[in-house]
Design an enzyme around this catalytic site. Structure first.
Site, PDB file in Angstrom:
ATOM      1  CB  CYS A 136      -0.914  -0.045   1.220  1.00  0.00           C
ATOM      2  SG  CYS A 136      -2.231   1.127   1.203  1.00  0.00           S
ATOM      3  CE  LYS A 162      -8.537   8.739   2.977  1.00  0.00           C
ATOM      4  NZ  LYS A 162      -9.875   8.977   3.550  1.00  0.00           N
TER       5      LYS A 162
END
EC number: 2.6.1.16
Length: 616
Positions: free
Chosen positions: A2, A611
Site C-alpha cells: 500500500c 485508504k
C-alpha cells in the site's frame, strides 16, 4: 499495495524511512519493512507483520543499528499471500544483493514463477513481488546496470505496478518503475525521495514531480534520471505543492477521523470559495469544455464505495437543476457491461485519492468511447485528474482516516455546484430558484457547525447502543444513499452488520428483519421541503415501530410529527430539501466513529481496509 518510500541523501536512511512509513500508515496496511544499503556495501533488511510499532521495536532491540544513507521502505496490504513476516516487503533475490518493494499486482506472476522454478530458483514467500526480485537479479547479472535491468524486466510484466529497487553494487542509487500505480519524486537539498504519497516526505521538501505512466526512474542524493520503458530519456517537471506535515497531525483529538469530521464546515467553505458569485456558479475549470457541456444529453456518475454514494446523493439534484437524465455506476462494473456511451454523454468520476484503479480504468474506457470526462478529486495532480478532460477539486485538505468523512461531504458539494452550473449553461429553470439554491449552498458551512453541536448526544447514543449486533438505516429520495453510506461507515469501523434501505422497499422484503428491539435509523425529510415524502416516511416509521423496532430519527428542527413514533431524535438545522442529506450524514458519521471507539477499535485504520485502492 500500500505505501512506498525511498530515500538517498546524507541522513541516516533507516530514520527517514521509518518517519515516511509513519506518514503512510493512514493508507492502511498489515505489515511493514525497510531495506538499506549499508556503509559496508551490503543490504540489510528488516520486516515484520503487524503494526509499524512492531517493526520499530525490532529495530530498537538490535545490538547494532542499520547504518546507510540509501534505502527503501514499504507498508503492505495483502493481495498475494497472507499477512506474515515472510510475505512482508522488502523482498530479496537469492544472493541477497538486491531488494525491492512493490505496489500493485503482477497479473502474469504465476506464469513467470513457473519459469523461474524450472530454472532452479527458490521462493521464500507467496507474493508476486518476489518474482520481480528474481527477474531483476538475473537481468542485472547480464547488464550490470539496474536501469537496464528494469528496461528488460518491465517488458515481461503485466498489470499495474510500482516497483522500487536497490542493489549492493550500486549503493547510492534507487531505481523504480511505474505503470498505473502511484509514485512521485521529492527533491531536497543534496537528497531525493520516492514515494507513493507526498505525506511520506513532506517533512523534508514540497518540491515534487509526478512520474508519468510507463516510466523508469533512477535517483541518488544529487541526481534524478527518467526514461520510458524502452530506456529512452524523458523530461519531467518539478513543481512546489502547498502541503504541510501539521495537516496530518491529530494532536488534541482522540482520532484523525473525529478531527476530520469537525473540519467539515471549513472544508465545505474552502470548496465553495470562489465558485459562486451573485447567485451564479463559477467553474473556470470547465470553461474549456463549455461547448461540449452544452451538447450533452445525459450524465453518468462513476465511483466506488463512499464516492459512489456521493454520486447517488447528488444525482437527484443534477436531474432537478440541470434537466438531464443521470445514471450512477460502480467503477468496477462500468467498463465490463458494455454501457451505451457516445459524444453527448458526460461522465463524472469521483475519487478522493485520484488514484482509485477501478475508476482510473473507467476514465480510460470512457475516453476511448468518445465521452467527455470530468473528475472530482481531492488530491492534486493525481492520475485520474490528469487523464480527464477537466477536474473540479474538492478542497477538503489531507484526509488521514481510512473512512472518508470530510471528503464525502465535499464531493457532494462539488456535484451540487456542477448541477447548478449545467443548469445555468442550459438555461434550465428560471434564474430565481437557482439563485436561492446558491445562497443556501453558501450557508451550509454554518449549518454544519450547528450539526456538530449535537456531538455529545450522538456519543451517548452510541454508548447506549454499543452492544447492537445489527443496525438498519432507512431513507427516501436523496436520503436513501445517505442510509447506504451510514451503513457502510458502521461496517467499516465497528465491524457489525448494517444495511441501508430505501424506505419504500420495506414492505417488499426488508420488513422481515424487524423484531422487537431492532435499532433502525430513519432519515426524515423536512415537512417544509417535501411534505409528501415526509408523510410517507412517517408512515414507514409507524410500520416498523408497530413491530417493536427502536427508532432513531434524523430530522429537521421543528419537525414535531416524528416525536410520537420515535425513541430518539437527532436534530439538524432546517435547510433547502436538496441539501438535507449533506447535514444528515454528519451525526451518522459521529455515531459510527463513537460506536467503534466504544468497542475499542482503531477508527483511523480499520482492519483489511486501505485508504487508496490502487489495484483492481
Amino acid at each position: 499495495m500500500c505505501g512506498i518510500i525511498g530515500y538517498s541523501g546524507p541522513r541516516p536512511a533507516a530514520e527517514v524511512l521509518l518517519k515516511g512509513l509513519e506518514r503512510l500508515e493512514y493508507r492502511g496496511y498489515d505489515s511493514a519493512g525497510i531495506a538499506v544499503v549499508t556503509d559496508k556495501a551490503y543490504i540489510e533488511s528488516v520486516k515484520k507483520s503487524g503494526k509499524l510499532n512492531v517493526l520499530k521495536t525490532c529495530l530498537e532491540r538490535r545490538t547494532t543499528p542499520i547504518v546507510g544513507s540509501t534505502g527503501i521502505g514499504h507498508t503492505r496490504w495483502a493481495t498475494h499471500g497472507e499477512p506474515s513476516d515472510r510475505n512482508a516487503h522488502p523482498h530479496m533475490d537469492t544472493e541477497q544483493s538486491l531488494a525491492i518493494v512493490h505496489n500493485g499486482i503482477i497479473e502474469n506472476s504465476d506464469v513467470l514463477k513457473r519459469e523461474l522454478l524450472a530454472s532452479g530458483k527458490s521462493f521464500t514467500s507467496e507474493t508476486d513481488t518476489e518474482v520481480v526480485a528474481h527477474l531483476l537479479s538475473d537481468a542485472f547479472k547480464k547488464t550490470q546496470d539496474l536501469v537496464q535491468a528494469f528496461v528488460e524486466v518491465t517488458q515481461r510484466l503485466e498489470g499495474a505496478f510500482a516497483v522500487v529497487a536497490i542493489h549492493k553494487d550500486q549503493p547510492n542509487t534507487i531505481v523504480a518503475a511505474k505503470n498505473n500505480s502511484p509514485l512521485l519524486l521529492g527533491f531536497g537539498q543534496g537528497e531525493n525521495f520516492l514515494a507513493s504519497d507526498i505525506a511520506a516526505f513532506a517533512e523534508y521538501t514540497q518540491r515534487v514531480a509526478n512520474i508519468d505512466q510507463e516510466r523508469i526512474v533512477a535517483l541518488s542524493g544529487d541526481s534524478v534520471y527518467i526514461t520510458d520503458f524502452a530506456g529512452h530519456p524523458v523530461d519531467y517537471e518539478v513543481h512546489t505543492v502547498s502541503w504541510h506535515p501539521a495537516s496530518v497531525d491529530s494532536s488534541g483529538w482522540s482520532s484523525f477521523m473525529l478531527k476530520e469530521i469537525f473540519e467539515e464546515p471549513q472544508a465545505v467553505e474552502n470548496t465553495l470559495k470562489g465558485r459562486t458569485e451573485d447567485g451564479t456558479v463559477i467553474l473556470p475549470e470547465c470553461d474549456h469544455i463549455r461547448d461540449d457541456l452544452l451538447a450533452i444529453d445525459r450524465v453518468v456518475l462513476v465511483g466506488c464505495g463512499t464516492a459512489a454514494y456521493a454520486a447517488m446523493t447528488a444525482s437527484y439534484s443534477i436531474e432537478a437543476w440541470a434537466g438531464l437524465p443521470v445514471s450512477v455506476e460502480l467503477s468496477h462494473e462500468f467498463r465490463y457491461r458494455e454501457p451505451v456511451l457516445n459524444s453527448k454523454t458526460l461522465a463524472v468520476f469521483i475519487s478522493q485519492s485520484g488514484e482509485t484503479m477501478d475508476s482510473l480504468m473507467a476514465v480510460r474506457y470512457a475516453r476511448q468511447a468518445g465521452v467527455k470526462t470530468i473528475s472530482v478529486c481531492n488530491v492534486m495532480d493525481s492520475s485520474i485528474p490528469k487523464e480527464s478532460h477537466a477536474v473540479i477539486y474538492t478542497k477538503a485538505g489531507p484526509e488521514v482516516a481510512v473512512a472518508s468523512t470530510k471528503s464525502f461531504v465535499c464531493q457532494i458539494v462539488v456535484l451540487y455546484l456542477l448541477a447548478l452550473y449545467l443548469g445555468q449553461l442550459r438555461g434550465f429553470r428560471s434564474i430565481f430558484p437557482r439563485q436561492k439554491a446558491v445562497c443556501e449552498l453558501n450557508r451550509l458551512p454554518v449549518k454544519l457547525k450547528q450539526v456538530l453541536e449535537i456531538y455529545e448526544s450522538v456519543r451517548q447514543l452510541a454508548h447506549w447502543m454499543s452492544d447492537s449486533r445489527s443496525i438498519l438505516f432507512l431513507g427516501r429520495h436523496a436520503g436513501y444513499p445517505i442510509a447506504l453510506e451510514a451503513a457502510l461507515k458502521l461496517k467499516e469501523l465497528a465491524y457489525i452488520h448494517a444495511e441501508g434501505f430505501a424506505a419504500g422497499e420495506l414492505k417488499h422484503g426488508p420488513i422481515a428483519l424487524i423484531e422487537p428491539g431492532q435499532p433502525v435509523f430513519v432519515i426524515v425529510p423536512s415537512p417544509v421541503g417535501s411534505p409528501i415524502l415526509h408523510a410517507k416516511v412517517i408512515s414507514n416509521i409507524r410500520e416498523i415501530k408497530s413491530r417493536g423496532a427502536r427508532i432513531i430519527a434524523i430530522a429537521a428542527e421543528g419537525d414535531s410529527a416524528v416525536l410520537p413514533h420515535t425513541d430518539s431524535v437527532l436534530r439538524i438545522p432546517l435547510t433547502r430539501y436538496s441539501f438535507e442529506p449533506l447535514l444528515s450524514i454528519v451525526p451518522l458519521q459521529i455515531f459510527a466513529l463513537e460506536l467503534a471507539a466504544d468497542k475499542g477499535f482503531d477508527v483511523d485504520r480499520p482492519r483489511n481496509l486501505a485508504k487508496s485502492v490502487t489495484v483492481e
